[in-house]
Motif scaffolding. Structure first.
Motif, PDB file in Angstrom:
ATOM      1  N   GLY A 172      33.525  38.087  43.360  1.00 61.72           N
ATOM      2  CA  GLY A 172      34.101  37.854  41.848  1.00 61.72           C
ATOM      3  C   GLY A 172      33.608  36.326  41.607  1.00 61.72           C
ATOM      4  N   GLU A 173      34.377  35.412  40.827  1.00 62.27           N
ATOM      5  CA  GLU A 173      32.849  34.596  40.804  1.00 62.27           C
ATOM      6  C   GLU A 173      34.136  32.784  40.376  1.00 62.27           C
ATOM      7  OE1 GLU A 173      29.509  33.108  37.640  1.00 62.27           O
ATOM      8  OE2 GLU A 173      30.106  34.800  37.625  1.00 62.27           O
ATOM      9  N   LEU A 174      34.370  32.415  40.755  1.00 62.96           N
ATOM     10  CA  LEU A 174      34.933  31.003  40.570  1.00 62.96           C
ATOM     11  C   LEU A 174      34.054  30.219  39.136  1.00 62.96           C
ATOM     12  CD1 LEU A 174      37.825  29.011  40.246  1.00 62.96           C
ATOM     13  CD2 LEU A 174      36.095  27.727  41.943  1.00 62.96           C
ATOM     14  N   ILE A 175      34.978  30.122  37.731  1.00 59.77           N
ATOM     15  CA  ILE A 175      34.439  29.386  37.168  1.00 59.77           C
ATOM     16  C   ILE A 175      35.146  28.587  36.405  1.00 59.77           C
ATOM     17  CG2 ILE A 175      33.852  29.668  33.851  1.00 59.77           C
ATOM     18  CD1 ILE A 175      32.627  31.981  35.065  1.00 59.77           C
ATOM     19  N   GLN A 176      34.369  27.697  36.218  1.00 58.92           N
ATOM     20  CA  GLN A 176      35.321  25.690  36.304  1.00 58.92           C
ATOM     21  C   GLN A 176      35.097  25.482  34.833  1.00 58.92           C
ATOM     22  OE1 GLN A 176      34.610  23.009  39.809  1.00 58.92           O
ATOM     23  NE2 GLN A 176      33.263  23.858  40.416  1.00 58.92           N
ATOM     24  N   LYS A 177      36.518  24.945  34.444  1.00 57.05           N
ATOM     25  CA  LYS A 177      36.545  24.428  33.622  1.00 57.05           C
ATOM     26  C   LYS A 177      37.470  23.443  33.645  1.00 57.05           C
ATOM     27  CE  LYS A 177      36.725  28.756  31.254  1.00 57.05           C
ATOM     28  NZ  LYS A 177      38.017  30.557  30.681  1.00 57.05           N
TER      29      LYS A 177
END
Lengths: 343, 343
Positions: B326-331
């Motif tokens: 998985g991958e953390l998508i920062q917003k």
DNA sequence: TTGTACGCGTTATCAT
DNA sequence: ATGATAACGCGTACAA
């Protein structure tokens, strides 16, 4: 294990096994027990293909929609599937996309699968150019066709829909009556219901003697998922000097973009900008403030559509059109005196 | 119109018609043309049931998910359906709901439909009590079973999943490293992947020598669509005096509720409360600020699952497990130094 | 290159 | 109440 094996084990003919299987009353209880015992022991189930060949049906119905991951269509598919299954039908799902050719071939494929009926979910299956609806007419010559949220006059085609025209008209009228004369109508589909909504907006303006400005009817071309894109789109209009104090959107996602736009520009909602979406989806509650939205009672629509479908397949005479009303659900983006659905 | 009619019209045997239909090379070009001409004239297509009976397949694959209207599962169904169709397979869809018995009967029904394979989409099909997974084991004895986002060791069962443990662990670790020691873990599912995520959170705490408090792991029992309910739930915790400066949620919808909660309480995001969701769905962009979320690359997962499925059906030897990251998508709801996925 | 004949597993129609 | 047998429409060995 086939019916012959079972018949041998039970010491009866295949005819008797078939009778037991299909609940015929002409079987001696003791025989029935004997056969059932063997069936249970081997966990036998009749071959669906052979059954289909003999009966010319596998009790399956095709569902075609443009994109089953679309918030609205996903709900529709879910409700339809559930209702059909309750009635003993399987659902073959196809996502056709929005291209004409793909829609046509999806329908052809479905018919070749020998489904008992086909359901086209979503207004995008009916286009204004009637020639482009010909493929549906042809399909209806072979199996009954059911349209969700679309209108078509054709034998063997049955429509279940919401009166999007009226719902939009009422919402627009309510906005106008609250003092807003510059309503931006925002839409992203030229489908049948897309046009009906647009007409509803225009009609409300006419009724209230407000000039319908072309600039206040904006078509958003971007992705159906790009809320930020909508926001940017509106910022663009704003910069160009377009003035509007309400946004009436053909879809919640567009309304969500409008809310974002207002926040970005520091515009007060609903004080300086009222926003109304369409579909009353999850997006309306995710946004802040929550978005007022027109609910077209999708669950009711789907239940009715399936009821019609089952009845038609049972040979009953059914009305070719059933039309429900929509209803404005007010949340945080409007402050209108009465519910928009009560005229 | 059947193959006999066509053969008569074309003046050949049904074998030749069949050969033309199935693209056999052993047909004289002139004969092929002659037959094709008749086929086209009558718009003949072979009866799918008869074909199915003979070949023992109708090239259809079952997709079972709990609820195809769920934002995440709807995407999964969409991607899977599209990929399968590209490979010439039809999709029979069933929504089983979350009850054990219903899941089991959905699978049985699917097998009786004689699908070539069945896909169980969503981690909720694997439970911790292995006895309750027995029905999947039994199904796999008959046809290949493919799991999306779930893990099971069983012959003829193939798993395609995201490493939810690692993704959650990394996200939690990143939060801790940014100075937050009281992370509220919010979840709403006891499914396999739900537990893996929880373990990931706990593991990160252990790694960073932070005591794992039971109070900081909260299970939300409400509806999967009730964002406001989540908000109220968190307000309740707040009133009870529970302190937390980050919310790590097992689903975007929960994270959306957390954002609403913060706004209601006047808590600054991400300054006083960081929020991380899961699935990187449309909800993340609807919220304001947009929600940082773990993306588990669903589209890739589905493409891989279908690839595996097709290969297995073609008799190829395939790995029983494929695991992506998985991958953390920062917003807008976090301000972490580096991407959470780079360890 | 083409045709004949059988098998696939049911359901339904007759007899009995 | 039960059994024998003919469809159903296709694919395919096998024969020619």
């Amino acid at each position: 294990m086939n019916i012959y094996d079972i018949s041998k084990q039970a010491g009866v003919s295949i005819a008797t096994v078939s009778r037991v299987l299909n609940g015929s009353p002409n079987v001696k209880p003791s025989t029935r027990r004997k056969v059932m015992e063997v069936i249970d022991r081997y966990g036998y189930t009749p071959n669906a293909f052979a059954r289909g060949l003999g009966l010319d049906t596998m009790n399956s119905i095709g569902i075609i929609c443009a994109d089953s991951s679309d918030l609205y269509l996903a709900k529709a598919v879910y409700y339809i599937e559930g209702n059909l299954r309750k009635n003993g039908y399987n659902c073959i799902l196809t996502c056709s996309g929005y291209e004409h050719g793909d829609k046509e071939s999806a329908l052809t494929l479905m018919i070749n699968q020998r489904v008992d009926a086909v359901i086209l979910a979503g207004s995008n299956y009916i286009e204004t150019d009637t020639d482009r609806n010909l493929y549906i007419r042809n399909a209806a010559a072979q199996i009954p066709v059911f349209l969700l949220n679309a209108d078509m006059d054709c034998p063997n085609v049955f429509c279940t829909m919401c009166d999007d025209f009226k719902a939009t008209q009422e919402a627009a009228a309510a906005l106008i009556d609250s003092g807003v004369t510059d309503i931006l109508y925002l839409y992203n589909s030229h489908s049948y219901s897309g046009l009906r909504k647009l007409e509803g907006y225009q009609s409300a303006c006419h009724m209230r003697n407000i000039a319908v400005s072309g600039e206040l009817m904006q078509f958003y071309e971007g992705s159906r998922e790009d809320i930020d894109g909508v926001c940017r789109f509106l910022c663009g209009l704003h910069e160009q000097g377009l003035s509007f104090h309400a946004v009436l959107a053909s879809e919640d996602m567009l309304a969500a973009g409008a809310v974002k736009y207002a926040k970005l520009q520091g515009i007060d909602i609903p004080g300086d900008l009222a926003v109304i979406g369409y579909n009353n989806s999850l997006l309306t509650t995710c946004s802040d403030p929550e978005i007022s939205s027109i609910d077209n009672h999708l669950e009711t629509l789907c239940a009715q559509l399936v009821r019609t479908c089952i009845s038609v397949l049972n040979g009953e005479d059914m009305p070719p059109k059933v039309i429900y009303s929509g209803e404005l659900i007010q949340k945080g983006t409007t402050r209108l005196p009465v519910s928009g659905s009560q005229k």
